[in-house]
Structures are given as structure tokens and as C-alpha cells.
Write a protein that holds these residues in place. Structure first.
Motif, PDB file in Angstrom:
ATOM      1  N   ARG A  80     -12.057  -3.887  -0.860  1.00  0.00           N
ATOM      2  CA  ARG A  80     -11.532  -3.038  -1.924  1.00  0.00           C
ATOM      3  C   ARG A  80     -11.703  -3.702  -3.292  1.00  0.00           C
TER       4      ARG A  80
ATOM      5  N   ASN B 128      -3.464   7.725  -2.189  1.00  0.00           N
ATOM      6  CA  ASN B 128      -3.546   7.106  -0.863  1.00  0.00           C
ATOM      7  C   ASN B 128      -4.169   8.061   0.151  1.00  0.00           C
TER       8      ASN B 128
ATOM      9  N   ASN C  29      -4.419  -4.434  -1.646  1.00  0.00           N
ATOM     10  CA  ASN C  29      -3.664  -3.210  -1.407  1.00  0.00           C
ATOM     11  C   ASN C  29      -2.874  -2.750  -2.622  1.00  0.00           C
TER      12      ASN C  29
ATOM     13  N   ASP D 238      -2.264  -1.369  -6.497  1.00  0.00           N
ATOM     14  CA  ASP D 238      -2.906  -0.284  -7.248  1.00  0.00           C
ATOM     15  C   ASP D 238      -3.678  -0.810  -8.449  1.00  0.00           C
TER      16      ASP D 238
ATOM     17  N   ASP E  88      -8.045   8.037   0.237  1.00  0.00           N
ATOM     18  CA  ASP E  88      -8.767   6.790   0.486  1.00  0.00           C
ATOM     19  C   ASP E  88      -9.783   6.977   1.607  1.00  0.00           C
TER      20      ASP E  88
ATOM     21  N   ASP F   3      -8.780   3.944   6.207  1.00  0.00           N
ATOM     22  CA  ASP F   3      -7.377   3.777   6.574  1.00  0.00           C
ATOM     23  C   ASP F   3      -7.118   2.273   6.651  1.00  0.00           C
TER      24      ASP F   3
ATOM     25  N   TYR G 206       0.832  -1.210   0.000  1.00  0.00           N
ATOM     26  CA  TYR G 206       0.000   0.000   0.000  1.00  0.00           C
ATOM     27  C   TYR G 206       0.868   1.262   0.000  1.00  0.00           C
TER      28      TYR G 206
END
Length: 258
Positions: free
Chosen positions: A145, A209, A115, A117, A212, A215, A91
């Protein structure tokens, strides 16, 4: 065996995991992976990192057998901390990370891919969290996600998996390709990203990031607390001890304990 780094072309680093037979990582493997990803991202010549794996699948999570043969909670604590470090390394990597996923992507594999991309997957890839069948909890943060909330919950509670094609329809997998084309397809996407200015792509990663909504580090750490609770209560050992056994033998073991 272990984690290695290669540079197939300018601006692209490939971090490859190889822990036969199924890429279930021991404690040292998670830390080694974290160190490799962080080092690649910190290299000023690198503008994109590809996270790949050798063998049958991308990642099968933690090495449960290591936990079973280690007295006390040392292996559990090590695995939890190691996973946290590896997921955070992906991440927080200074440049974008493309996950190249083949075969099974389970447990800790979801933490890595979730995590990343971007994800490029082979057409045989399946994704899931069998945590409840393994005496553990965690990585719902990362599965969320990849799929919508209600699907995430259903997959988590049932330990079912979804295919790369299904995730492509949800928009979380960029591209699905035949297994033998996966390395090339992942590097192709990485090449397109790496064509950007190195300083600007780092700023872009930090900016994205920063916006987002969740967290991921704090959220995953919260989940890990319930894994420790399950272990302290004894329920995790009871479920973990049934790992790899058929239902009949598990039932017999329970009768002997009663």
C-alpha cells in the motif's frame, strides 16, 4: 511506558506508543494499541486519530526477545493475533487515522502505517520489512500500500529500507518535516480532517474502505499462515536465533550444531 491517549484539540485524539528502548511491542502492547485506537475512533467527539510514538523510532515490530524467552508457540501466536488486531484497529477505525512516523518504521510498524489513512513523516524516518532476517513473514500486504509492486518485492526479499523522502515521491507519505516539527505537522493535518462533519467523515471512511481492491485483513491473515509454517518447520527458530549476532558467531554456532 505503554499506550496512552490525549486530546490536544477539539476533534483530534492522539494515541501514543511508548515501549522503550525501540518500540518493539510485546504481545500485550499490540492489544493495548488496538483497544486505544478503537476507543478513540468510537468516541463521537473525535473526528480524526493521530497514531504517534515516543522515543527513537515509530515501531520496530514485535518483541523478538519475548518470543525467545517464552517456551512453545504461545508468544508467537500472541504476537500474530495481537498484530492482526492492531493493524485491523487502524484500518477499521471509524475515523481517519494519521500516522506520525519518526526514525525507524519496521515490521509491525509497516502494518500500522500501511493501514493508516495518511502518513506524515520526519525527515529521519525509514520504512522496511526485515522479516526474512527475523524468521518471520508478513506485512507485505501493507508495504504494497506504500510502494509499487516490484519495489515492494525487492524490499521484502532484501530487507532493505526506503526513506520518507522516497515514499513522498511515491505519493504514500503526505508530508516530510524535520523531526521536531512532526507532532505539530501531524496534528495540523488531523485538524483539517477533523474540521469536516463527524457523521460525514465516518461515512467517507467506511465508503473508502469498501472500495479497496485488496481485503487487507484476509490478505495479511494469509501471510501469517506462512509464518506459522516457518516456525513449525524449524527454519524460523534457526533464523531468529541469529538475531543480534554477527555473521562470524552465527557461523560458529552452525558448526557446533553440525
Amino acid at each position: 511506558m505503554g499506550v496512552s491517549t490525549s486530546v490536544p484539540e477539539e476533534g483530534v485524539a492522539v494515541v501514543t506508543v511508548d515501549f522503550p528502548p525501540v518500540n518493539a511491542l510485546p504481545v500485550r502492547g499490540w492489544y493495548e494499541l488496538a483497544a486505544r485506537v478503537r476507543a478513540a475512533g468510537a468516541d463521537p467527539k473525535v473526528r480524526c486519530v493521530v497514531l504517534a510514538a515516543e522515543g527513537r523510532g515509530f515501531n520496530a515490530g514485535v518483541d523478538i526477545k519475548e518470543m525467545q524467552r517464552t517456551a512453545g508457540h504461545e508468544a508467537l501466536i500472541g504476537a500474530n493475533r495481537g498484530c492482526y488486531e492492531a493493524f485491523a484497529a487502524v484500518y477499521d477505525c471509524e475515523v481517519p487515522v494519521v500516522a506520525a512516523v519518526q526514525g525507524f518504521c519496521l515490521g509491525g510498524g509497516i502494518g500500522l502505517a500501511g493501514n493508516a489513512d495518511a502518513i506524515v513523516a520526519a525527515d529521519d524516518a525509514v520504512f522496511g520489512l526485515p522479516e526474512l532476517d527475523r524468521g518471520a513473514l508478513g506485512a507485505a500486504t501493507h508495504l504494497a500500500r506504500l510502494v509499487p509492486q516490484h519495489l515492494m518485492r525487492t524490499l521484502y526479499y532484501t530487507s532493505r529500507t526506503v526513506t520518507a523522502a522516497e515514499l513522498h515521491r511515491h505519493g504514500s507519505v503526505w508530508r516530510v518535516v524535520p523531526r521536531d516539527q512532526l507532532p505539530r505537522a501531524a496534528v495540523e493535518l488531523a485538524r483539517e480532517i477533523a474540521a469536516k462533519d463527524g457523521s460525514l467523515i465516518r461515512l467517507a471512511k467506511a465508503a473508502i474502505n469498501g472500495i479497496d481492491p485488496v481485503d487487507v485483513r484476509r490478505s495479511y491473515r494469509f501471510e501469517q499462515g506462512f509464518t506459522f509454517e516457518a516456525n513449525l518447520s524449524g527454519v524460523a527458530d534457526r533464523v531468529r536465533d541469529s538475531f543480534g549476532k554477527d555473521r562470524e558467531s552465527v557461523g560458529t554456532d552452525r558448526e557446533r550444531r553440525s
